[in-house]
Enzyme design. Sequence first.
Site, PDB file in Angstrom:
ATOM      1  N   THR A  85       0.827  -1.206   0.000  1.00  0.00           N
ATOM      2  CA  THR A  85       0.000   0.000   0.000  1.00  0.00           C
ATOM      3  C   THR A  85       0.863   1.258   0.000  1.00  0.00           C
ATOM      4  O   THR A  85       1.998   1.238   0.510  1.00  0.00           O
ATOM      5  CB  THR A  85      -0.911   0.003   1.248  1.00  0.00           C
ATOM      6  OG1 THR A  85      -1.438   1.313   1.456  1.00  0.00           O
ATOM      7  CG2 THR A  85      -0.150  -0.381   2.513  1.00  0.00           C
ATOM      8  N   ASP A  86       0.305   2.351  -0.514  1.00  0.00           N
ATOM      9  CA  ASP A  86       1.032   3.636  -0.463  1.00  0.00           C
ATOM     10  C   ASP A  86       1.145   4.148   0.967  1.00  0.00           C
ATOM     11  O   ASP A  86       1.923   5.064   1.230  1.00  0.00           O
ATOM     12  CB  ASP A  86       0.354   4.680  -1.362  1.00  0.00           C
ATOM     13  CG  ASP A  86      -1.060   5.042  -0.932  1.00  0.00           C
ATOM     14  OD1 ASP A  86      -1.609   4.403  -0.015  1.00  0.00           O
ATOM     15  OD2 ASP A  86      -1.628   5.987  -1.536  1.00  0.00           O
ATOM     16  N   GLU A  87       0.382   3.552   1.889  1.00  0.00           N
ATOM     17  CA  GLU A  87       0.430   4.051   3.273  1.00  0.00           C
ATOM     18  C   GLU A  87       1.788   3.804   3.923  1.00  0.00           C
ATOM     19  O   GLU A  87       2.104   4.401   4.952  1.00  0.00           O
ATOM     20  CB  GLU A  87      -0.709   3.443   4.105  1.00  0.00           C
ATOM     21  CG  GLU A  87      -2.058   3.799   3.513  1.00  0.00           C
ATOM     22  CD  GLU A  87      -3.250   3.541   4.409  1.00  0.00           C
ATOM     23  OE1 GLU A  87      -3.104   3.568   5.639  1.00  0.00           O
ATOM     24  OE2 GLU A  87      -4.349   3.320   3.865  1.00  0.00           O
ATOM     25  N   TYR A 116      -1.373  -0.327  11.216  1.00  0.00           N
ATOM     26  CA  TYR A 116      -1.624  -0.991   9.936  1.00  0.00           C
ATOM     27  C   TYR A 116      -0.473  -0.745   8.960  1.00  0.00           C
ATOM     28  O   TYR A 116       0.133  -1.689   8.423  1.00  0.00           O
ATOM     29  CB  TYR A 116      -2.943  -0.495   9.322  1.00  0.00           C
ATOM     30  CG  TYR A 116      -3.076  -0.804   7.842  1.00  0.00           C
ATOM     31  CD1 TYR A 116      -3.217  -2.115   7.393  1.00  0.00           C
ATOM     32  CD2 TYR A 116      -3.032   0.218   6.883  1.00  0.00           C
ATOM     33  CE1 TYR A 116      -3.310  -2.400   6.026  1.00  0.00           C
ATOM     34  CE2 TYR A 116      -3.135  -0.056   5.532  1.00  0.00           C
ATOM     35  CZ  TYR A 116      -3.267  -1.367   5.102  1.00  0.00           C
ATOM     36  OH  TYR A 116      -3.362  -1.642   3.761  1.00  0.00           O
ATOM     37  N   LYS A 147       2.424  -3.304   7.279  1.00  0.00           N
ATOM     38  CA  LYS A 147       2.590  -3.500   5.837  1.00  0.00           C
ATOM     39  C   LYS A 147       4.022  -3.162   5.408  1.00  0.00           C
ATOM     40  O   LYS A 147       4.616  -3.857   4.575  1.00  0.00           O
ATOM     41  CB  LYS A 147       1.591  -2.631   5.054  1.00  0.00           C
ATOM     42  CG  LYS A 147       0.129  -3.020   5.215  1.00  0.00           C
ATOM     43  CD  LYS A 147      -0.207  -4.389   4.646  1.00  0.00           C
ATOM     44  CE  LYS A 147      -0.121  -4.460   3.149  1.00  0.00           C
ATOM     45  NZ  LYS A 147      -0.547  -5.812   2.657  1.00  0.00           N
TER      46      LYS A 147
HETATM   47  P1  NAD Z   1      -9.958  -6.875   2.943  1.00  0.00           P
HETATM   48  O1  NAD Z   1      -9.890  -6.592   4.412  1.00  0.00           O
HETATM   49  O2  NAD Z   1     -11.209  -6.567   2.201  1.00  0.00           O
HETATM   50  O3  NAD Z   1      -9.641  -8.429   2.689  1.00  0.00           O
HETATM   51  C1  NAD Z   1      -8.663  -9.119   3.378  1.00  0.00           C
HETATM   52  C2  NAD Z   1      -8.903 -10.609   3.183  1.00  0.00           C
HETATM   53  O4  NAD Z   1      -7.837 -11.317   3.833  1.00  0.00           O
HETATM   54  C3  NAD Z   1     -10.202 -11.115   3.805  1.00  0.00           C
HETATM   55  O5  NAD Z   1     -10.883 -11.957   2.897  1.00  0.00           O
HETATM   56  C4  NAD Z   1      -9.750 -11.900   5.019  1.00  0.00           C
HETATM   57  O6  NAD Z   1     -10.618 -12.976   5.361  1.00  0.00           O
HETATM   58  C5  NAD Z   1      -8.392 -12.396   4.567  1.00  0.00           C
HETATM   59  N1  NAD Z   1      -7.491 -12.681   5.702  1.00  0.00           N
HETATM   60  C6  NAD Z   1      -7.264 -11.905   6.784  1.00  0.00           C
HETATM   61  N2  NAD Z   1      -6.397 -12.517   7.606  1.00  0.00           N
HETATM   62  C7  NAD Z   1      -6.061 -13.697   7.021  1.00  0.00           C
HETATM   63  C8  NAD Z   1      -5.184 -14.744   7.371  1.00  0.00           C
HETATM   64  N3  NAD Z   1      -4.491 -14.724   8.532  1.00  0.00           N
HETATM   65  N4  NAD Z   1      -5.057 -15.799   6.531  1.00  0.00           N
HETATM   66  C9  NAD Z   1      -5.761 -15.859   5.359  1.00  0.00           C
HETATM   67  N5  NAD Z   1      -6.617 -14.886   4.989  1.00  0.00           N
HETATM   68  C10 NAD Z   1      -6.756 -13.816   5.800  1.00  0.00           C
HETATM   69  O7  NAD Z   1      -8.705  -6.127   2.333  1.00  0.00           O
HETATM   70  P2  NAD Z   1      -8.549  -5.392   0.919  1.00  0.00           P
HETATM   71  O8  NAD Z   1      -9.019  -3.995   1.045  1.00  0.00           O
HETATM   72  O9  NAD Z   1      -9.095  -6.259  -0.141  1.00  0.00           O
HETATM   73  O10 NAD Z   1      -6.961  -5.350   0.808  1.00  0.00           O
HETATM   74  C11 NAD Z   1      -6.251  -6.437   0.226  1.00  0.00           C
HETATM   75  C12 NAD Z   1      -4.771  -6.123   0.248  1.00  0.00           C
HETATM   76  O11 NAD Z   1      -4.523  -4.927  -0.492  1.00  0.00           O
HETATM   77  C13 NAD Z   1      -4.221  -5.885   1.646  1.00  0.00           C
HETATM   78  O12 NAD Z   1      -2.955  -6.482   1.729  1.00  0.00           O
HETATM   79  C14 NAD Z   1      -4.105  -4.368   1.740  1.00  0.00           C
HETATM   80  O13 NAD Z   1      -3.064  -3.992   2.603  1.00  0.00           O
HETATM   81  C15 NAD Z   1      -3.806  -3.989   0.307  1.00  0.00           C
HETATM   82  N6  NAD Z   1      -4.255  -2.662  -0.132  1.00  0.00           N
HETATM   83  C16 NAD Z   1      -5.535  -2.261   0.089  1.00  0.00           C
HETATM   84  C17 NAD Z   1      -5.951  -1.012  -0.381  1.00  0.00           C
HETATM   85  C18 NAD Z   1      -7.379  -0.544  -0.207  1.00  0.00           C
HETATM   86  O14 NAD Z   1      -7.693   0.608  -0.547  1.00  0.00           O
HETATM   87  N7  NAD Z   1      -8.300  -1.379   0.285  1.00  0.00           N
HETATM   88  C19 NAD Z   1      -5.051  -0.178  -1.056  1.00  0.00           C
HETATM   89  C20 NAD Z   1      -3.739  -0.633  -1.260  1.00  0.00           C
HETATM   90  C21 NAD Z   1      -3.362  -1.874  -0.795  1.00  0.00           C
HETATM   91  P1  TYD Z   2     -10.458   4.384   4.861  1.00  0.00           P
HETATM   92  O1  TYD Z   2     -11.490   3.961   3.869  1.00  0.00           O
HETATM   93  O2  TYD Z   2     -10.503   3.804   6.240  1.00  0.00           O
HETATM   94  O3  TYD Z   2      -9.032   4.172   4.185  1.00  0.00           O
HETATM   95  P2  TYD Z   2      -7.562   4.665   4.699  1.00  0.00           P
HETATM   96  O4  TYD Z   2      -7.634   5.160   6.080  1.00  0.00           O
HETATM   97  O5  TYD Z   2      -6.789   3.401   4.604  1.00  0.00           O
HETATM   98  O6  TYD Z   2      -7.145   5.720   3.736  1.00  0.00           O
HETATM   99  O7  TYD Z   2     -10.564   5.949   5.009  1.00  0.00           O
HETATM  100  C1  TYD Z   2     -10.399   6.826   3.910  1.00  0.00           C
HETATM  101  C2  TYD Z   2     -10.425   8.240   4.451  1.00  0.00           C
HETATM  102  O8  TYD Z   2     -11.727   8.511   4.966  1.00  0.00           O
HETATM  103  C3  TYD Z   2      -9.471   8.453   5.629  1.00  0.00           C
HETATM  104  O9  TYD Z   2      -8.936   9.772   5.529  1.00  0.00           O
HETATM  105  C4  TYD Z   2     -10.354   8.359   6.857  1.00  0.00           C
HETATM  106  C5  TYD Z   2     -11.688   8.881   6.349  1.00  0.00           C
HETATM  107  N1  TYD Z   2     -12.892   8.297   6.989  1.00  0.00           N
HETATM  108  C6  TYD Z   2     -13.885   9.133   7.497  1.00  0.00           C
HETATM  109  O10 TYD Z   2     -13.781  10.371   7.452  1.00  0.00           O
HETATM  110  N2  TYD Z   2     -14.984   8.550   8.048  1.00  0.00           N
HETATM  111  C7  TYD Z   2     -15.139   7.203   8.136  1.00  0.00           C
HETATM  112  O11 TYD Z   2     -16.168   6.730   8.688  1.00  0.00           O
HETATM  113  C8  TYD Z   2     -14.122   6.356   7.595  1.00  0.00           C
HETATM  114  C9  TYD Z   2     -14.241   4.853   7.650  1.00  0.00           C
HETATM  115  C10 TYD Z   2     -13.007   6.947   7.011  1.00  0.00           C
END
Ligand code: NAD
Ligand code: TYD
Length: 341
Positions: free
Chosen positions: A125-127, A153, A157
């Site tokens: 992630t970019d975070e 988090y 990562k």
């Molecule tokens: P999500 O929380 O929707 O899904 C995570 C999945 O992992 C779930 O299905 C969960 O059951 C499974 N999981 C959790 N712990 C586990 C374990 N110990 N063993 C096997 N499976 C397990 O997450 P997401 O938003 O789909 O993110 C997926 C990946 O992409 C993550 O690694 C996250 O860091 C990365 N990512 C997410 C975003 C975003 O905006 N959501 C952006 C950049 C990177």
């Molecule tokens: P989020 O979807 O949790 O992603 P991330 O924190 O990983 O970027 O949140 C996106 C942005 O929205 C973040 O700046 C936090 C804000 N946010 C709210 O303002 N209200 C909310 O209820 C949530 C879940 C997030």
Amino acid sequence: MKIIVTGGAGFIGGNFVHHMVKKYPEDEILNLDLLTYAGNLETLKPIEDRPNYRFVRGDIADREFVFALFEKEKPDMVVNFAAESHVDRSITDPEVFVRTNVMGTTTLLDACRTYGISRYHQVSTDEVYGDLPLDRPDLFFTEETPLHTSSPYSSSKASADLFVLAYHRTYGLPVTVSRCSNNYGPYHFPEKLIPLMISRALADEPLPVYGDGANVRDWLHVSDHCEAIDLILHKGRVGEIYNIGGHNERTNLEVVKTILRALDKPESLIRFVKDRPGHDRRYAIDPTKIETELGWKPKYNFDTGIRQTIDWYLNNEDWWKHIISGEYTGYFEKMYGERLA
Ligand code: NAD
Ligand code: TYD
């Protein structure tokens, strides 16, 4: 090619499994997921009967289980999406983030090293870069930006990324890492900003915006992220990091107002609530490397993508209502009960 996709019952992993199963019928896609609160097999319903798809329930941090699975399956590639992914949960309970995100990753890496693999891809992630100041719109994250994490988090990562790169340098494991900006689109669990706001606005419930709502996120449609990972797997250079993002920066308040306008709901639903501790101000990706080296270009911009996403939530109420009627309701009260009072 046999590909283990971990976390394939989650948001991005689920979209990636859909993408791969349909695009590569000759490949075998094995979805390994623990089914935590974020895992939902209903996401896989449209493809679960395809002959090149299988699901295995298991924990990536369970060494005995992972090694037995690799022994039996001998995968060619692993794409690791499995993670605890919600910043707010990491602030309440960091330990599971270390277990899954760090130890789960090292367990997979050890299995890859033991049984051999042609590619291990880490979905990061970019975070991991921390945040950028709001008054410097000229600054972007590149692959060389130093790691500077803010939340448990992002720290977990970043730690995982360092292990992945160390396994390349020390053991010669063929790895790649991608660092993407915030995703949105179908099958997004309704604890995250965009699906949370859509589902609550539809129910005429207050919309909790943290702090002043001026924090900026760089939004990418999940299908563009999946295409990018597909490209990295097939054309990316081993040992490399690729940033993924499409220059779609929006403040949280702009995102919420866009959703309200599209649903014809009033802005009076917005509630400014206590800020997230350590809240990152701005994320913004410089995608030059993946664009020039691999020819990746996003298909959606935010305006077309958010419209498609809102339509998806309107047309797939069953999917998210099943989630909201379950454990999520208790979670919502725990996270927001006091803040909204
Ligand atoms: P999500 O929380 O929707 O899904 C995570 C999945 O992992 C779930 O299905 C969960 O059951 C499974 N999981 C959790 N712990 C586990 C374990 N110990 N063993 C096997 N499976 C397990 O997450 P997401 O938003 O789909 O993110 C997926 C990946 O992409 C993550 O690694 C996250 O860091 C990365 N990512 C997410 C975003 C975003 O905006 N959501 C952006 C950049 C990177
Ligand atoms: P989020 O979807 O949790 O992603 P991330 O924190 O990983 O970027 O949140 C996106 C942005 O929205 C973040 O700046 C936090 C804000 N946010 C709210 O303002 N209200 C909310 O209820 C949530 C879940 C997030």
